[in-house]
Design a protein around this motif. Structure first.
Motif, mmCIF file in Angstrom:
data_model
loop_
_atom_site.group_PDB
_atom_site.id
_atom_site.type_symbol
_atom_site.label_atom_id
_atom_site.label_comp_id
_atom_site.label_asym_id
_atom_site.label_seq_id
_atom_site.Cartn_x
_atom_site.Cartn_y
_atom_site.Cartn_z
ATOM 1 N N LEU A 98 -20.224 -23.254 -0.653
ATOM 2 C CA LEU A 98 -19.783 -21.798 0.252
ATOM 3 C C LEU A 98 -18.609 -22.125 0.742
ATOM 4 O O LEU A 98 -17.516 -21.297 0.662
ATOM 5 C CB LEU A 98 -21.001 -21.517 1.039
ATOM 6 C CG LEU A 98 -20.689 -20.343 1.855
ATOM 7 C CD1 LEU A 98 -20.686 -18.919 1.172
ATOM 8 C CD2 LEU A 98 -21.629 -20.154 2.760
ATOM 9 N N ALA A 99 -18.280 -23.389 1.188
ATOM 10 C CA ALA A 99 -17.021 -23.680 1.869
ATOM 11 C C ALA A 99 -15.625 -23.534 0.951
ATOM 12 O O ALA A 99 -14.531 -23.038 1.109
ATOM 13 C CB ALA A 99 -17.072 -25.170 2.488
ATOM 14 N N GLN A 100 -15.923 -23.964 -0.622
ATOM 15 C CA GLN A 100 -15.182 -23.933 -1.437
ATOM 16 C C GLN A 100 -14.651 -22.540 -1.726
ATOM 17 O O GLN A 100 -13.688 -22.137 -1.971
ATOM 18 C CB GLN A 100 -15.518 -24.649 -2.750
ATOM 19 C CG GLN A 100 -15.566 -26.204 -2.504
ATOM 20 C CD GLN A 100 -14.174 -26.836 -2.701
ATOM 21 O OE1 GLN A 100 -13.362 -26.165 -3.353
ATOM 22 N NE2 GLN A 100 -13.670 -27.907 -1.734
ATOM 23 N N LEU A 101 -15.759 -21.785 -1.903
ATOM 24 C CA LEU A 101 -15.471 -20.474 -2.084
ATOM 25 C C LEU A 101 -14.715 -19.503 -1.006
ATOM 26 O O LEU A 101 -13.846 -18.893 -1.412
ATOM 27 C CB LEU A 101 -16.915 -19.581 -2.444
ATOM 28 C CG LEU A 101 -17.308 -20.022 -3.957
ATOM 29 C CD1 LEU A 101 -18.661 -19.547 -3.788
ATOM 30 C CD2 LEU A 101 -16.708 -19.425 -4.877
ATOM 31 N N LEU A 102 -14.986 -19.821 0.340
ATOM 32 C CA LEU A 102 -14.186 -19.407 1.313
ATOM 33 C C LEU A 102 -13.035 -19.819 1.153
ATOM 34 O O LEU A 102 -12.005 -19.079 1.588
ATOM 35 C CB LEU A 102 -14.987 -19.863 2.565
ATOM 36 C CG LEU A 102 -16.060 -19.349 2.954
ATOM 37 C CD1 LEU A 102 -16.741 -19.889 4.079
ATOM 38 C CD2 LEU A 102 -15.835 -17.860 3.604
ATOM 39 N N ALA A 103 -12.780 -21.082 0.707
ATOM 40 C CA ALA A 103 -11.549 -21.501 0.784
ATOM 41 C C ALA A 103 -10.793 -20.865 -0.323
ATOM 42 O O ALA A 103 -9.616 -20.300 -0.149
ATOM 43 C CB ALA A 103 -11.254 -22.995 0.396
ATOM 44 N N GLY A 104 -11.383 -20.591 -1.465
ATOM 45 C CA GLY A 104 -10.624 -19.706 -2.671
ATOM 46 C C GLY A 104 -10.322 -18.329 -2.346
ATOM 47 O O GLY A 104 -9.397 -17.807 -2.706
ATOM 48 N N ALA A 105 -11.162 -17.758 -1.439
ATOM 49 C CA ALA A 105 -11.221 -16.504 -1.078
ATOM 50 C C ALA A 105 -9.786 -16.026 -0.271
ATOM 51 O O ALA A 105 -9.501 -14.996 -0.122
ATOM 52 C CB ALA A 105 -12.334 -16.046 -0.389
ATOM 53 N N GLN A 106 -9.226 -17.297 0.702
ATOM 54 C CA GLN A 106 -8.159 -16.925 1.294
ATOM 55 C C GLN A 106 -7.077 -16.441 0.460
ATOM 56 O O GLN A 106 -6.139 -15.769 1.077
ATOM 57 C CB GLN A 106 -7.621 -18.371 2.083
ATOM 58 C CG GLN A 106 -8.716 -18.891 2.614
ATOM 59 C CD GLN A 106 -9.387 -18.105 3.720
ATOM 60 O OE1 GLN A 106 -8.760 -17.410 4.391
ATOM 61 N NE2 GLN A 106 -10.833 -17.928 3.821
ATOM 62 N N ASN A 107 -6.825 -16.664 -0.875
ATOM 63 C CA ASN A 107 -5.724 -16.408 -1.542
ATOM 64 C C ASN A 107 -6.287 -15.519 -2.860
ATOM 65 O O ASN A 107 -5.574 -15.190 -3.627
ATOM 66 C CB ASN A 107 -4.862 -17.425 -2.053
ATOM 67 C CG ASN A 107 -4.457 -18.595 -1.141
ATOM 68 O OD1 ASN A 107 -3.848 -17.795 0.019
ATOM 69 N ND2 ASN A 107 -4.860 -19.708 -1.097
ATOM 70 N N ASP A 108 -7.544 -15.082 -2.971
ATOM 71 C CA ASP A 108 -7.794 -14.282 -3.960
ATOM 72 C C ASP A 108 -8.847 -13.011 -3.273
ATOM 73 O O ASP A 108 -9.996 -13.372 -3.066
ATOM 74 C CB ASP A 108 -8.624 -15.037 -4.760
ATOM 75 C CG ASP A 108 -9.101 -14.376 -6.380
ATOM 76 O OD1 ASP A 108 -9.069 -13.264 -6.325
ATOM 77 O OD2 ASP A 108 -9.629 -15.120 -7.208
#
Length: 206
Positions: A98-108
């Motif tokens: 979930l943390a990785q997806l949150l990080a990816g969502a910052q730019n996507d």
């Protein structure tokens, strides 16, 4: 296992192994043991597959804990459950996903709403517990269960990242939450006159 389920499991495995930056149709397909063309056939894009995987995985994990949330009878029990949940989910790398997806969502932006929706699944459960526990408490006027539930959800994801670089600091954060729970319990145990005084004072602050 159906191909869509294999791809969802493969997406989660790819995130755990490579991080969000290393996820691709190729790495997902390799983890799922299928042809990478099936990613696009079944989901249209890698982002759409990641969104589906995030929501599917989170819904499954929330379901595991739903009965335990319903059994919570105090803020301290909620904190104890939070600690157990954190340890279990961390051991299985679910919080990391979930943390990785949150990080990816910052730019996507295509990942932002599905990831936020997955986080809300946790928030809904926590908010329901907080409403139940704080009903009638002198702390209720300033507690703001919806906002507090969001803060707790965000904290548990953040602690996964924080613990990786500062385990002592992460434990300190948990301990601080424990002291807050103790404070609320002390206020709740006050006599009627003191409870009314506290309630009036807190009402003035809102």
């Amino acid at each position: 296992m159906a191909t869509r389920e294999k791809l969802i499991d493969g997406a989660l495995a790819a995130i755990r192994e490579h991080g969000i930056a290393g996820v691709s149709a190729r790495t997902i397909a390799a983890a799922a043991g299928v042809n990478q063309a099936l990613v696009f056939y079944h989901f249209g894009s890698v982002d759409d597959l990641l969104a589906a995987a995030c929501q599917s995985a989170t819904a499954a994990r929330v379901a595991v804990y739903r009965a335990r949330f319903a059994d919570v009878r105090s803020l301290r029990e909620l904190l104890d459950l939070g600690r157990a949940l954190h340890e279990q989910e961390r051991a299985e790398s679910n919080v990391a996903v979930l943390a990785q997806l949150l990080a990816g969502a910052q730019n996507d932006p295509r990942l932002a709403e599905p990831t936020a929706a997955a986080l809300r699944l946790w928030t809904v459960e926590i908010e329901a517990v907080l409403h139940r526990l704080l009903d009638g408490s002198p702390a209720a006027p300033v507690a703001d269960p919806p906002g507090l539930a969001r803060a707790i959800s965000a904290a548990f994801v953040g602690l996964e990242l924080y613990e990786g670089v500062d385990p002592i600091g992460a434990r300190s954060a948990f301990d601080a939450l424990g002291r807050l729970a103790t404070l609320v319990e002390v206020v709740d145990d006050l006599g009627p006159l003191a409870r009314r005084a506290v309630r009036a004072k807190l009402r003035d602050l809102t």
